[in-house]
Structure formats: C-alpha cells, structure tokens
Scaffold this motif. Sequence first.
Motif, short mmCIF file in Angstrom:
data_model
loop_
_atom_site.label_atom_id
_atom_site.label_comp_id
_atom_site.label_asym_id
_atom_site.label_seq_id
_atom_site.Cartn_x
_atom_site.Cartn_y
_atom_site.Cartn_z
N ASN A 76 1.16 -1.12 -0.05
CA ASN A 76 0.26 0.06 0.04
C ASN A 76 0.71 0.97 -0.20
O ASN A 76 1.45 1.55 1.16
N ILE A 77 1.38 1.59 -0.86
CA ILE A 77 2.06 2.96 -1.32
C ILE A 77 1.51 3.77 -2.40
O ILE A 77 1.72 3.53 -3.30
N PRO A 78 1.43 4.97 -1.57
CA PRO A 78 0.89 6.27 -2.34
C PRO A 78 1.70 6.13 -2.89
O PRO A 78 2.66 6.24 -3.84
N SER A 79 0.63 6.25 -4.85
CA SER A 79 1.03 6.89 -6.03
C SER A 79 2.31 8.08 -5.95
O SER A 79 3.76 8.15 -6.92
N ARG A 80 2.10 9.23 -4.20
CA ARG A 80 3.25 9.89 -4.61
C ARG A 80 4.47 9.77 -4.91
O ARG A 80 5.43 10.73 -5.11
N PHE A 81 4.95 8.71 -4.11
CA PHE A 81 5.74 8.04 -3.43
C PHE A 81 6.30 6.94 -4.88
O PHE A 81 7.56 7.11 -4.26
N GLY A 82 5.67 6.91 -5.65
CA GLY A 82 7.05 6.50 -6.91
C GLY A 82 6.86 5.18 -6.90
O GLY A 82 6.30 4.53 -5.97
N GLN A 83 7.41 4.29 -8.00
CA GLN A 83 7.78 2.73 -7.59
C GLN A 83 8.29 2.61 -5.77
O GLN A 83 9.83 3.40 -6.06
N TYR A 84 8.62 1.94 -5.27
CA TYR A 84 9.24 1.55 -3.75
C TYR A 84 10.38 0.76 -4.23
O TYR A 84 10.65 0.04 -5.12
N SER A 85 11.30 0.99 -3.48
CA SER A 85 12.44 1.88 -3.88
C SER A 85 13.11 0.78 -2.11
O SER A 85 14.51 1.57 -1.92
N GLY A 86 12.58 0.91 -0.98
CA GLY A 86 13.42 0.29 -0.19
C GLY A 86 13.14 1.13 0.98
O GLY A 86 12.29 2.48 0.54
N LEU A 87 14.30 1.27 1.41
CA LEU A 87 14.45 1.98 3.09
C LEU A 87 14.24 3.49 2.41
O LEU A 87 13.92 4.64 3.72
N SER A 88 14.69 4.25 0.85
CA SER A 88 14.51 5.29 0.87
C SER A 88 13.04 5.71 0.83
O SER A 88 12.58 6.88 1.48
N THR A 89 12.49 5.14 0.02
CA THR A 89 10.75 5.50 0.06
C THR A 89 10.46 5.27 1.48
O THR A 89 9.80 5.85 2.01
N TYR A 90 10.65 3.97 2.22
CA TYR A 90 10.08 3.53 3.53
C TYR A 90 10.53 5.45 4.19
O TYR A 90 9.53 5.39 5.02
#
Length: 757
Positions: A76-90
Amino acid sequence: MKTLAYGFPKLGEKREFKSLLENFWKGAMTEEDLTKGIENLELWRAGLYSKYVDLYPSGEMSLYDFMLDMAVTVGNIPSRFGQYSGLSTYFEMARGKSALEMTKYFNTNYHYLVPELEGKEFQILENLPLRWYTFLKGKGFDPIPRLIAPFTFLKLSKAYMRVEGPLPMYEMDKLSKREDYEKYLPSLIRVYRELFESLKLAGAHTVILEDPALVFELDGWEWDIVEETYRSLQGILDVYLITYYDSVSDYKRYVSLPVRALGFDLVSNSENLQNLMKEGFPKDKALIAGVVNGRQVWRTNLKDKLKLLEDLSKLSQELVISNSCPLFHLPVTIEPEDALPEGLKERLSFAKEKLRELKVLKEAFLGEEQALKEVEDIDALLSQAFGRSEEVQRRLASLTDKDFQRDLPYKERVKIQRQILNLPLFPTTTIGSFPQTQEVRSMRTAYRNGKISEEEYKKFIREQIQHVIKIQEEIGLDVLVHGEFERTDMVEFFAEKLEGIATTKHGWVLSYGSRVYRPPIIYGDVARPKPMTLEEITYAQSLTEKPVKGMLTGPVTILTWSYYREDVPKKEIAYQIALALLDEVKDLEEAGIKVIQIDEPAFREGAPIKRKHWEEYFDWAIKAFRLCSRAKPETQIHTHMCYSEFNEIVPYIYQMDFDVISIEASRSKGEIIKAFEEFKEWDRQIGIGVYDIHSPAIPSEEEIRTILERAMRVLDKELLWVNPDCGLKTRRWEEVIPALKNMVKVAKDLREELVKA
C-alpha cells in the motif's frame, strides 16, 4: 497455564534504536550496519521474552512504525512516492516532504502513520512478518508471527473519498460505510492468506493478530465485516486474537469468532470482566487474560490478580496470562534508576519487570512457595499510604464554580486584548521551542553532571534567549517566544519543579520514529513550591518591545503524558496540577507577561475510546484547563494541540474558553478546517499549522499559502494566526530560518492584498 507477552520496547536499554536510526539518517551508517544493529536489538528482545514467558511474538521490530510496516508489507504505497525502492521510499513515507499523516494510536501518546488507500489492489511487497519470523527461528528462538489484523489496518487507514458537489473533488477520510470496506477487503484478505501460507511453509503453526479496533463502538455491519474477515482467514494457521485499551464493543460476536484464542484487556476497564462472568466463555478457545498493566509503571498487586485468575480458570481450561496492552508504553527497566524519591522505586515495574511479574504470577498460581511469598510481600508494601499532602487536599476541597470561570466573556476580553497588543492581521508566531542544538544538549548534560556551575549554565541559557529573540525580530514574527532552551521535554520540565511528581534518568519511551521522551511519575499530591518559568520568560521579554509568550504545559497533558496514581480519580490529579499552574499564571501576569500559552496536545488523546464515556471525561478536562487559565481579561490565553483527531471534538475544545488556539493542519492538508464548517458558533482566534515541523523539508510559500487560503474559505480572516504546526525543538537552524521567513512573507503578502482589495 501459559504466559504470553507482546509489545516489548524496541528502544534498547541505552536507546540503541534511536542511535541506529539517527546515525543512518545522518549518513554516518550504512544500510547494512543499520540492519545488523536492528537484528541485534531483536535478538536482545527475544532473549528477554524467552527468559520470562512461554509465548512471544516476532514481527514487532519496526524501523519506524508498525502501521507503516503493514502498509509496506501489503504493497500500500501512495502513488506520489513512485515505485517502492526500499528504505529510501520507506523513510520518505515516514518523514519526507510529503510524508503520511501522523496521529495518535487510539488514546495513547504513540503516533502512528496513517495508511492511505487509493483503490489499488494489495499485493505482498516486502514480507516483513516472514523475514522476522525466519530470522528468529534461525537463531534458535520459537516465536509466534504477529501482524496487525486486516480490520484494524483498514479502520485506521484513510481513503480518497468523493466530496458531494457539482465538480468531482476528493479528500482523504476514514472508511465509514460498508461499501468502503468491501472495496478493499477481498484483496487485503487474499494477501493475508498468502502471508499466512508463507509463514506456515516456514514452520509456523500459530499467528498473533492484533485487532484493537474491535474496542471501538462498532456498528452491526462492521461486525459483519469482522466475522467475514476471520472466516476467510480460517484453515491455515491458528489465530491468537488480541484486543486492548478498552472492552470489546460486542462481547457475544467477539467470542463467536472462528479463532483459537481470544485476548481481553482486564485492566483498562471492568466491562470485559463483567461480560466474561455474566456470559461465560467458549470451551473450545483459549482465554488470553491481560491482567498485568501495560500502560502504567506501578507494581502489580499480584494477590488481587491471583484471585482474578482463579475465577477465570473456572471459565476456561486454557488460560493464558498476559499484559493488558503492548509494553512499548513503558520504559525498558527500572534497574538503573538510583535517584527516585525514597520509597518509590520498590513500587515501580517497567517493561522488563512486567515480564517477570507474568512469570511470578504463573508460578504463584501453580503453588510455588517462593512466588507465593513474593505475592504477600508486594501486597503488604502496596497497602501502605504514600505521597499525601494535607495542604493540597484542603485547597482542592475549597474550589467553587467561580474558580472555573474567567471574569469576562471572550467577546469582551478580545476587545481589551486587541487594544493592548495591537497585532496586525494574520499575526505570526511559533509554538514555543526552537532548535535544541548539540551545544544546548551538551551544556545541559554538563550542568546536570556538575561539570559547570548553575551560574555558568544560566549565563549560557540567557545567551541562547538573546540569540533567538534577535532572530525572531529579524524574521519579523509578531509574537515571540523565549525558545525553551532550558527545557528537556514539555512535561518533564514541569515535573522536575513540582512536588508529588518524580522524573527518571533512563525511563525513555518512543513517541514516534526515533523521538523519545521520559514520562514523569505522579506518585503523590501535586503542588508548586516556587515559580517555574518566570526567570527565563521575563528575561526574554526584557529584550524586546514585542510580546513574548509565557509557555506552560496544561494539566491534562501533564497528567496524560505521565504515569499517574491509581489510588485517586484522574479528575482530582488534573485539578491539583491545574492549581499549581494557576499559581504560575498569576506570577507571569504580575511580571507583565501579556500572552500566556498553555499547551494541551493530549486533550483529545486523554478521551476514552468509547464515546459513551466522553461527557464525564471532557467535563473535568475542560474544567482543569479553565481552572489553570483563570487569568485577567487583558491576558491573552493561548493553547496548542497537534497530531490527534480533533475534528470530532471541536465543541468540547470551544468550551475551554481560551482566546487563541494553534492546531496542526499541514500533514492532514488542512483537513481540520472542515470541522469549522459544521461548528458555526466558532468565534475564537486560531493558528492553523501551516507546515510540518517533523519533516526536514522547507515549506514553500505556495504550500503555506494554500493552507491559509483554504482556512479563509471557512474562517473569518480576523481570527487567523499563522504558525508552524508544532514546536521547532527537533529541527536545525538552517531549516527553521528559511521556513519561518517563508511563513512571515506569506502572511505579509496576504495582509497587503487584502488591504488593496
């Protein structure tokens, strides 16, 4: 009989978790080093669990917040954060410029990150429950995987909802209708079943589902959703279902759920126990009895609990003794505390000691002689009176209705205050604190350790006050603050100066992320022996012609963010604190301070979970604030609230009878403003928090202006103040100064535009 414990603090005995996280954020540690450090902490926690109790969970070791972890797990990653890339996105989701909204977890001071639902299908993104389960299994431990239950995950989330009107508009709001849940539930259940299957393949037989949302006052259709959820999860793993913080809202439907074991908080309320005794308990389920208080630091009266367990054992042949709620509300251990008031330490029990209490309870229940002797010794200790003051009791008894009322109503006070203060439209201010740099913290530590004298320390604090007054005047703020450089924490500072309250050296508790605080311990009647803030506030006021706010923490917040006595009603403790604060208000007034802020961020948090108990709570909470804020009509009383669900309690907030309130609006994108569309009577001044101080990002003028313009659509411009959403203590000067400059610039631009119009 077995023992089960959960929620043990991840902080570490020396705040290792905080150090790991902050060193990683500063770039002083690699991701590999961070992972290794977190794994070592998890091994330490598992070692403590396995030493004292039979059953314990894996999957509690979050890098920031367990609700964020669940969101990541189910993709469940909101679209404004783009593709999940691990800790940077977290960490971008946790503390970035567009971070998720943060609010209080039920009625506690823990802040969780609110998942945002955009209508997308769920899918396993990072199988964190499996990772931590296999990690501990590989190290020789035998934990039970633990997850936040699907219903609680959805109940605490927000989704984009269409706003009624001619144009298609959407706002974030909590799920409120059956169709809202039906939109997300099938996909979420599918993912949970996949998680269960992966855990089963790894060797798990049981799973702990924490479903505390079942203590909310749920409608019948919501219980239909809950039943559907648990039926859909059947057949893979045995489910141990745990609730806490209050009684389950529908006992009969709860005990009929198709799970292996059911947990009850038997400390926070009497309703769960009453239902158990009245309705009985299913023979085919284990009863998880939460009898050891997970939110208060007092030693458990094991004698009372033993009798309770004897009664419960007649209801269920499978009795599991547990803590009443997660233990992360407690410091790790009482062991290093060596400066508490005489007679207090032996009355206390922190998280590690709670684990031992569970062990002793089981042994005593099974008739072990040494444990039974300890039970009797504790009972004898706790039966002795402690901490009473006749003077405080006399003052309480003399209170009358007049003590809870200001001399003039707001509409008359505001005219006097405007003449005296002569503030412009959209007056600008801050919430109170300014950056506590390493130098400030080092000097405070040196003073406390006796390495510098009191005179040297006070000289340093005066220099910091001079500096912050100069900066505020250069930026162009209208109402100034002294910066609070002498204060460690907004509650601890006052606790150190009040009688009847103790503070600890190492009693740290996580509030959110890496942010920690040390809750004081209210052990006796509360009184103020001498002024607490007068010296610093009056010195700051002597340096400027602009008004400087006196800064106090309110009675409800001091009570709620402390561990409080259980031998007297909370109302009585709140009034004791309020009387002490009233003495401070009078001293500040006599010294010429014209604006006094009494912060109450815990006002909403302190409310009972069930609304049927709200009237009783808000009656004394409002009176406690009014008691301490009974200032002269010409004194402008401010209050501040942040990071809670305030929309639903605006009518109660209004009754507090302040002159100005500042409130968080940035992470929730100004959502609080909706409340004032419905509460037409609102006529008080209000500072809408225009930027998020928990993010290092510097807000743009456009972002600040957007929130203010939204506020002006609902509130009269004459009522609006402009301020950050919380104190600036945790930020750096290089972030604070440009942010405040942008804030002041927007306020000035709006003034000029309105004058021209």
